[in-house]
Structures are given as structure tokens and as C-alpha cells.
Enzyme design. Structure first.
Site, PDB file in Angstrom:
ATOM      1  N   SER A  81      -0.764  10.781   5.654  1.00 30.98           N
ATOM      2  CA  SER A  81       0.226  10.659   6.734  1.00 30.98           C
ATOM      3  C   SER A  81       1.615  11.007   6.198  1.00 30.98           C
ATOM      4  O   SER A  81       2.398  11.681   6.871  1.00 30.98           O
ATOM      5  CB  SER A  81       0.243   9.238   7.300  1.00 30.98           C
ATOM      6  OG  SER A  81      -0.816   9.034   8.204  1.00 30.98           O
ATOM      7  N   LYS A  84       0.839  -1.199   0.000  1.00 25.87           N
ATOM      8  CA  LYS A  84       0.000   0.000   0.000  1.00 25.87           C
ATOM      9  C   LYS A  84       0.877   1.253   0.000  1.00 25.87           C
ATOM     10  O   LYS A  84       0.691   2.168  -0.800  1.00 25.87           O
ATOM     11  CB  LYS A  84      -0.894  -0.023   1.246  1.00 25.87           C
ATOM     12  CG  LYS A  84      -1.849   1.143   1.348  1.00 25.87           C
ATOM     13  CD  LYS A  84      -2.451   1.299   2.746  1.00 25.87           C
ATOM     14  CE  LYS A  84      -3.104   0.030   3.249  1.00 25.87           C
ATOM     15  NZ  LYS A  84      -3.971   0.289   4.444  1.00 25.87           N
ATOM     16  N   THR A  90      -8.717   8.913   4.494  1.00 28.53           N
ATOM     17  CA  THR A  90      -8.961   7.530   4.041  1.00 28.53           C
ATOM     18  C   THR A  90     -10.313   7.431   3.330  1.00 28.53           C
ATOM     19  O   THR A  90     -10.408   6.866   2.235  1.00 28.53           O
ATOM     20  CB  THR A  90      -8.884   6.550   5.225  1.00 28.53           C
ATOM     21  OG1 THR A  90      -7.706   6.823   5.972  1.00 28.53           O
ATOM     22  CG2 THR A  90      -8.841   5.119   4.734  1.00 28.53           C
ATOM     23  N   GLY A 142      -2.949   6.208  13.439  1.00 26.56           N
ATOM     24  CA  GLY A 142      -4.180   5.579  13.922  1.00 26.56           C
ATOM     25  C   GLY A 142      -4.611   4.379  13.092  1.00 26.56           C
ATOM     26  O   GLY A 142      -4.096   4.120  12.011  1.00 26.56           O
ATOM     27  N   ASP A 143      -5.535   3.640  13.638  1.00 29.48           N
ATOM     28  CA  ASP A 143      -6.244   2.545  12.950  1.00 29.48           C
ATOM     29  C   ASP A 143      -7.480   2.296  13.820  1.00 29.48           C
ATOM     30  O   ASP A 143      -7.856   3.176  14.602  1.00 29.48           O
ATOM     31  CB  ASP A 143      -5.349   1.292  12.824  1.00 29.48           C
ATOM     32  CG  ASP A 143      -5.934   0.249  11.866  1.00 29.48           C
ATOM     33  OD1 ASP A 143      -5.836   0.443  10.644  1.00 29.48           O
ATOM     34  OD2 ASP A 143      -6.520  -0.751  12.339  1.00 29.48           O
ATOM     35  N   LYS A 190       3.174  -2.066  11.316  1.00 28.11           N
ATOM     36  CA  LYS A 190       1.869  -1.970  11.986  1.00 28.11           C
ATOM     37  C   LYS A 190       2.047  -2.332  13.447  1.00 28.11           C
ATOM     38  O   LYS A 190       2.981  -3.070  13.795  1.00 28.11           O
ATOM     39  CB  LYS A 190       0.884  -2.962  11.352  1.00 28.11           C
ATOM     40  CG  LYS A 190      -0.569  -2.627  11.630  1.00 28.11           C
ATOM     41  CD  LYS A 190      -1.105  -1.643  10.614  1.00 28.11           C
ATOM     42  CE  LYS A 190      -2.491  -1.160  10.947  1.00 28.11           C
ATOM     43  NZ  LYS A 190      -3.058  -0.368   9.827  1.00 28.11           N
ATOM     44  N   ASN A 222     -13.954   6.306  11.577  1.00 27.35           N
ATOM     45  CA  ASN A 222     -13.281   7.340  10.801  1.00 27.35           C
ATOM     46  C   ASN A 222     -13.438   7.138   9.288  1.00 27.35           C
ATOM     47  O   ASN A 222     -13.816   8.069   8.569  1.00 27.35           O
ATOM     48  CB  ASN A 222     -11.798   7.374  11.196  1.00 27.35           C
ATOM     49  CG  ASN A 222     -11.006   8.309  10.320  1.00 27.35           C
ATOM     50  OD1 ASN A 222     -10.367   7.882   9.378  1.00 27.35           O
ATOM     51  ND2 ASN A 222     -11.075   9.606  10.600  1.00 27.35           N
TER      52      ASN A 222
HETATM   53  P1  NDP Z   1     -12.645   3.173  13.800  1.00 28.98           P
HETATM   54  O1  NDP Z   1     -12.191   2.597  15.088  1.00 28.98           O
HETATM   55  O2  NDP Z   1     -12.808   4.629  13.671  1.00 28.98           O
HETATM   56  O3  NDP Z   1     -14.012   2.493  13.351  1.00 28.98           O
HETATM   57  C1  NDP Z   1     -14.120   1.121  13.170  1.00 28.98           C
HETATM   58  C2  NDP Z   1     -15.538   0.782  12.778  1.00 28.98           C
HETATM   59  O4  NDP Z   1     -15.597  -0.576  12.377  1.00 28.98           O
HETATM   60  C3  NDP Z   1     -16.512   0.942  13.925  1.00 28.98           C
HETATM   61  O5  NDP Z   1     -17.774   1.257  13.422  1.00 28.98           O
HETATM   62  C4  NDP Z   1     -16.497  -0.454  14.532  1.00 28.98           C
HETATM   63  O6  NDP Z   1     -17.637  -0.763  15.288  1.00 28.98           O
HETATM   64  C5  NDP Z   1     -16.393  -1.321  13.319  1.00 28.98           C
HETATM   65  N1  NDP Z   1     -15.702  -2.566  13.661  1.00 28.98           N
HETATM   66  C6  NDP Z   1     -14.434  -2.683  14.119  1.00 28.98           C
HETATM   67  N2  NDP Z   1     -14.137  -3.968  14.376  1.00 28.98           N
HETATM   68  C7  NDP Z   1     -15.242  -4.650  14.090  1.00 28.98           C
HETATM   69  C8  NDP Z   1     -15.549  -6.029  14.151  1.00 28.98           C
HETATM   70  N3  NDP Z   1     -14.661  -6.938  14.583  1.00 28.98           N
HETATM   71  N4  NDP Z   1     -16.782  -6.394  13.745  1.00 28.98           N
HETATM   72  C9  NDP Z   1     -17.689  -5.473  13.313  1.00 28.98           C
HETATM   73  N5  NDP Z   1     -17.439  -4.154  13.238  1.00 28.98           N
HETATM   74  C10 NDP Z   1     -16.233  -3.753  13.624  1.00 28.98           C
HETATM   75  O7  NDP Z   1     -11.602   2.605  12.729  1.00 28.98           O
HETATM   76  P2  NDP Z   1     -11.296   3.131  11.251  1.00 28.98           P
HETATM   77  O8  NDP Z   1     -12.516   3.702  10.636  1.00 28.98           O
HETATM   78  O9  NDP Z   1     -10.080   3.947  11.325  1.00 28.98           O
HETATM   79  O10 NDP Z   1     -10.901   1.766  10.536  1.00 28.98           O
HETATM   80  C11 NDP Z   1     -11.828   0.982   9.790  1.00 28.98           C
HETATM   81  C12 NDP Z   1     -11.076   0.088   8.822  1.00 28.98           C
HETATM   82  O11 NDP Z   1     -10.326   0.898   7.915  1.00 28.98           O
HETATM   83  C13 NDP Z   1     -10.051  -0.855   9.467  1.00 28.98           C
HETATM   84  O12 NDP Z   1     -10.017  -2.053   8.709  1.00 28.98           O
HETATM   85  C14 NDP Z   1      -8.745  -0.103   9.297  1.00 28.98           C
HETATM   86  O13 NDP Z   1      -7.641  -0.978   9.303  1.00 28.98           O
HETATM   87  C15 NDP Z   1      -8.958   0.499   7.919  1.00 28.98           C
HETATM   88  N6  NDP Z   1      -8.140   1.658   7.581  1.00 28.98           N
HETATM   89  C16 NDP Z   1      -8.087   2.762   8.391  1.00 28.98           C
HETATM   90  C17 NDP Z   1      -7.322   3.851   8.017  1.00 28.98           C
HETATM   91  C18 NDP Z   1      -7.301   5.101   8.818  1.00 28.98           C
HETATM   92  O14 NDP Z   1      -6.639   6.060   8.395  1.00 28.98           O
HETATM   93  N7  NDP Z   1      -7.983   5.193   9.943  1.00 28.98           N
HETATM   94  C19 NDP Z   1      -6.499   3.824   6.800  1.00 28.98           C
HETATM   95  C20 NDP Z   1      -6.683   2.642   5.989  1.00 28.98           C
HETATM   96  C21 NDP Z   1      -7.453   1.606   6.397  1.00 28.98           C
HETATM   97  P3  NDP Z   1     -17.562  -0.730  16.900  1.00 28.98           P
HETATM   98  O15 NDP Z   1     -17.491   0.711  17.273  1.00 28.98           O
HETATM   99  O16 NDP Z   1     -18.807  -1.398  17.350  1.00 28.98           O
HETATM  100  O17 NDP Z   1     -16.328  -1.497  17.292  1.00 28.98           O
HETATM  101  O1  2IT Z   2      -4.193   0.895   7.337  1.00 31.92           O
HETATM  102  C1  2IT Z   2      -3.701   2.033   7.184  1.00 31.92           C
HETATM  103  O2  2IT Z   2      -3.203   2.375   6.123  1.00 31.92           O
HETATM  104  C2  2IT Z   2      -3.772   2.958   8.317  1.00 31.92           C
HETATM  105  N1  2IT Z   2      -4.337   2.613   9.342  1.00 31.92           N
HETATM  106  C3  2IT Z   2      -3.128   4.312   8.215  1.00 31.92           C
HETATM  107  C4  2IT Z   2      -1.653   4.226   8.495  1.00 31.92           C
HETATM  108  C5  2IT Z   2      -0.930   5.551   8.589  1.00 31.92           C
HETATM  109  O3  2IT Z   2       0.278   5.480   8.881  1.00 31.92           O
HETATM  110  O4  2IT Z   2      -1.505   6.603   8.365  1.00 31.92           O
END
Ligand code: NDP
Ligand code: 2IT
Length: 448
Positions: A380, A117, A212, A168-169, A129, A243
Site C-alpha cells: 500500500s 506494523k 499480504t 481493504g481488510d 483503522k 485475500n
Molecule cells: P477477507 O474478507 O478476504 O477474508 C476473510 C476470511 O476470514 C474469510 O475466509 C472469512 O470467512 C474468514 N473470517 C472472517 N471473520 C471470521 C470469523 N469471525 N470467524 C471465522 N472466520 C472468519 O479478509 P482478508 O483475507 O483481507 O483478511 C484476513 C485477515 O488478515 C484479517 O485478520 C485481516 O485483518 C488480516 N490482514 C489483511 C490484510 C490485507 O491486506 N487484506 C493485511 C494484513 C492483515 P467468511 O467468508 O465466512 O466470513
Molecule cells: O491489517 C492491515 O495491515 C491491512 N488490512 C492493510 C492496510 C493497508 O493500508 O494496506
């Protein structure tokens, strides 16, 4: 699609033996090796240089105890992780996941995917990670702060602005990054860009919060246009309500689509009139509540328990933005049957291999996570640049660069797929294009 190349078959066997009990990691490696089969055939020099053998083994894996005291004075212990997977093209870069499901195999799959990525972003970032099995849900701000400080008290010695830059993640947002940054600064007596996703008052980048989700929509828009379609008038289902999901909803709506569903780990909401994002932002960003509470503000919407049912809602475009393996073969078949033509992944590895099979069988457009959700880490990277030059750019400037990066990522996936005779297979294209840059760097740097 089973591997035929004997060298890769043997390598995958070794990876399976060496990493028992880590199905998510094996799943991620299998997908990439399958995509790289034509590369291994065409590039014996990379096989000779041991690039394939080396890229599946993390350069360094750190595991540590994270002790902290809860609000009742009780000692709690979590496990912390940082996997520094590959630094061939830049410092290790990748998020920190805080979720009870976290174990080494999850962090390794995420770190492995991050290599490709980050390479696709065009910016100089290696793959890494980290995270912990700590669950921020239901914890007080004080508890979260004490956990973050303890986590950083070990992590700080392994990271740095030119070495490894976490972000974050899932479960790690602005609050957690703030606490971790404060502790790093205190321990090192140094103000540096060691984390991204920081607050705007201490080195954060405008548009990182949105990056994202916006990037996912920019990528999807490119993919749609290349295939004679657009977001205009389309019905979109988005899973999650964190997010990524929130800002994907915002951009998809701006681009003319109607987002009708969102979810969390308890259930999903369906709003035929289109999601009111202000309501969701208040629930999730301000009150840290549950998606079910949407009905308090919008009583005409529906709420259903369980998260899988969201894929039974008819839509044109599905954007999974919650977590790994959230769409299985059955859910994918349901999406296809109900007329869904496009799946683009905001989450990391949200589709099982069986689901991906279904997408291809039904000739759906498929935007794989490594490409489609790279906008977050791309911004980032831009935050790191701004920190290095001690300047901050406007929202428009960062957003403009993000758009350009997502366009170039789509172009790279498209052309790599064509070059290897796999036109329209953007998953293979992403894996191949992401791999080749890292592979050339690894070959040039010798056996390290
Ligand atoms: P958040 O913590 O902000 O939100 C996660 C969301 O997904 C929540 O609604 C949560 O529900 C739900 N969720 C998490 N785990 C589960 C599970 N096991 N089963 C069902 N629902 C679940 O995280 P992000 O939005 O940052 O991340 C979401 C996805 O995007 C992840 O896969 C992450 O790796 C990916 N990602 C994030 C990036 C970023 O910049 N933040 C960049 C690239 C990818 P609940 O609140 O009930 O747990
Ligand atoms: O999965 C991802 O790409 C992230 N959670 C963001 C990683 C970052 O360094 O901004």
C-alpha cells in the site's frame, strides 16, 4: 508474563479503566507493554517524554451514522468508524473492516497494532483503522455500492492522500474500494491516491492483491532459513479463504510446501493431495461462495463444520489468516502435540495470549502479525509512492521490493530481540523495533 515495571503496571491499569468493554484493545496493549518492559527500563528519556502514555491513546476517533436503502426500499443504518491512532512517522494508514462483529474496540486494537506494523515496513506511514458493522455477505452489488457511498459521504472529510489513507481488510476488497474511491473523487472533485488497493485502471498497484499472503510467506521463509529450515516438503494448514489465505496458499505452494486445509466462518476443507487453488479462487473471488463448495469440484476432499477443528490437522507450519483470537490455548496445544513447529500470523492477533504461551513453551517459531502480515500495508505504501509520482511499476519491481521489505522486517525483529536479550522472541523483537522508531519521532516532535 506479568508486568513488573510499576510505571507500566499503572499505565495498563489506566488503559483498562479508560477503555471498558474493549477486551481486544486491552489484549493488544497488554502484549505490547509487556514486550516494551526492557525498553522502559533502558530508556528513561522516553518515559519522561510521556511516549508510553501517549501512544496508547488514539489521536482522534471518529464514529458516524451510515444510512442506506436496501433492495426492498427499506432504510438500513450501520455505524461507521475511523480511528486515527498515531501520525508521528507519516499519514494515518490502515484498512477498513466490514464485518458484523465490528465495534470501537476491534477498530482500536487494529489501529494500535497498525502503528508498530507500519513502522516496521521502513516506509513513512502512521497507524489508523476503520470500518463498519455492515455485513457485505449476501448483499447485492447495488446494496454494497449504496453502503460504500454513504460511508464515504461522511469519511471523506476526515481523510486525504497526505492525511489518512484507508485500504481493504476483512470484507473490503477491490469492489468496495472502487465504490469508495468513486464517491471520494466525486465529493472532492479530486483524483488522488486517497485509498490503496485500487483497481489497476485507476491507480492501483500491481501485486497489492497478492502482497499480504506473499509477504507472509517471504517473512516465514526468512524465519525458517534463519533457523535451518525451509518450506520445501512441509505440510501447511492455512485458515480463512479470503485475500490473505488465497495468496499465502499460492506462495507457500510455489516455495515447495503442500497446503492441505483452508476454512471460512462455517467450516474447513481438508485435501490430502494439496489444495487446488483454481477451485478456491473460483468459489471465493468469482462466485463469492462458501468453502464447502470445494467438494463439488474435488469430491475426494473432506469438509467439516466449524472453524476450530482445522487446528487438529497435523502440520509442520500453521498460517492463521482469518481473524482475531482464532487459535486459543487448546488449539495451540493440539498443533504442538501433532508436531507443528512454526506459526506465522497472516491475520491480525489470531493467537490468544494463552496460545502464544504454548508456542514459546514448545519452542515453536512464532512470526507475529505485526511483522509477518506487514506486506499488505507495505505494498500500500508503494502504491502511494507510485500515485505521488504518477507512474506505475511492474509486478516484478513491486514484488522485488516487497521481498526486500519482508527480509528487512525479519532482520529488525531478530536484531531487536537479540539487543534486548530475548533472542528468538520475534514477537518482542517486532514490538520493540516497531515502537522505537515511532517513539523517537514522538519525542523529537514534543508533547503533541
Ligand atoms: P477477507 O474478507 O478476504 O477474508 C476473510 C476470511 O476470514 C474469510 O475466509 C472469512 O470467512 C474468514 N473470517 C472472517 N471473520 C471470521 C470469523 N469471525 N470467524 C471465522 N472466520 C472468519 O479478509 P482478508 O483475507 O483481507 O483478511 C484476513 C485477515 O488478515 C484479517 O485478520 C485481516 O485483518 C488480516 N490482514 C489483511 C490484510 C490485507 O491486506 N487484506 C493485511 C494484513 C492483515 P467468511 O467468508 O465466512 O466470513
Ligand atoms: O491489517 C492491515 O495491515 C491491512 N488490512 C492493510 C492496510 C493497508 O493500508 O494496506
Amino acid at each position: 508474563m506479568a508486568l513488573k515495571n510499576q510505571y507500566l503496571v499503572d499505565l495498563l491499569e489506566t488503559v483498562k479503566k479508560r477503555n471498558p468493554g474493549e477486551p481486544e484493545f486491552i489484549q493488544a496493549v497488554t502484549e505490547v507493554l509487556e514486550s516494551l518492559e526492557p525498553v522502559a527500563e533502558r530508556r528513561p528519556d522516553l518515559v519522561e517524554a510521556g511516549v508510553f502514555d501517549r501512544i496508547v491513546e488514539p489521536e482522534r476517533q471518529i464514529m458516524f451514522r451510515v444510512p442506506w436503502v436496501d433492495d426492498n426500499g427499506k432504510v438500513q443504518v450501520n455505524r461507521g468508524f475511523r480511528v486515527q491512532f498515531n501520525s508521528a512517522i507519516g499519514p494515518y494508514k490502515g484498512g477498513l473492516r466490514l464485518h458484523p462483529s465490528v465495534y470501537l474496540g476491534i477498530i482500536k486494537f487494529l489501529g494500535f497494532e497498525q502503528i508498530f506494523k507500519n513502522s516496521l515496513t521502513t516506509l513513512p506511514m502512521g497507524g489508523g483503522k476503520g470500518g463498519s458493522d455492515f455485513d457485505p455477505k449476501g448483499k447485492s452489488d447495488g446494496e454494497v455500492m449504496r453502503f460504500c457511498q454513504s460511508f464515504m459521504t461522511e469519511l471523506y472529510r476526515h481523510i486525504g492522500p497526505d492525511c489518512d489513507v484507508p485500504a481493504g481488510d476483512i470484507g473490503t476488497g477491490a469492489r468496495e474500494i472502487g465504490y469508495m474511491f468513486g464517491q471520494y473523487k466525486r465529493l472532492r472533485n479530486e483524483f488522488s491516491g486517497v485509498l490503496t488497493g485500487k483497481g489497476l485502471t485507476f491507480g492501483g498497484s500491481l501485486a497489492r492483491t497478492e502482497a499480504t499472503g506473499f509477504g507472509l510467506c517471504y517473512f516465514t521463509d526468512e524465519m525458517l532459513r534463519a533457523n535451518g529450515m525451509s518450506f520445501e516438503g512441509k505440510t501447511v494448514v492455512i485458515s480463512g479463504s479470503g485475500n490473505v489465505a488465497i495468496y499465502a496458499t499460492k506462495k507457500a505452494t510455489e516455495l515447495g510446501a503442500k497446503v492441505v486445509a483452508l476454512s471460512d466462518s462455517n467450516g474447513y476443507i481438508y485435501d490430502a493431495n494439496g489444495i487446488n487453488l483454481d477451485v478456491v479462487k473460483d468459489i471465493k473471488e468469482v462466485r463469492r461462495g462458501r468453502i464447502k463448495e470445494y467438494l463439488d469440484a474435488v469430491p475426494t476432499a473432506e469438509y467439516h463444520e466449524g472453524c476450530r477443528g482445522i487446528w487438529s490437522i497435523p502440520c509442520d507450519i500453521a498460517l492463521p489468516c482469518a481473524t482475531q483470537n482464532e487459535i486459543d490455548g487448546e488449539s495451540a496445544a493440539l498443533l504442538a502435540k501433532n508436531g507443528c513447529k512454526v506459526v506465522a500470523e497472516g491475520a491480525n492477533m489470531p493467537s490468544t495470549p494463552e496460545a502464544i504461551e504454548v508456542y514459546f513453551q514448545n519452542k515453536m517459531l512464532f512470526g507475529p502479525a505485526k511483522a509477518a502480515n506487514a506486506g499488505g500495508v507495505a505494498v500500500s505504501g508503494l502504491e502511494m509512492s507510485q500515485n505521488s509520482e504518477r507512474l506505475s511499476w511492474t509486478f516484478e519491481e513491486v514484488d522485488g521490493k516487497l521481498k526486500g521489505i519482508m527480509k528487512s522486517i525479519f532482520a529488525a525483529c531478530d536484531s531487536a530481540a537479540k539487543e534486548f536479550g530475548l533472542e528468538g522472541n520475534y514477537m518482542a523483537g517486532a514490538n520493540i523495533a516497531g515502537f522505537l522508531k515511532v517513539a523517537e519521532a514522538m519525542k523529537a516532535q514534543g508533547v503533541v
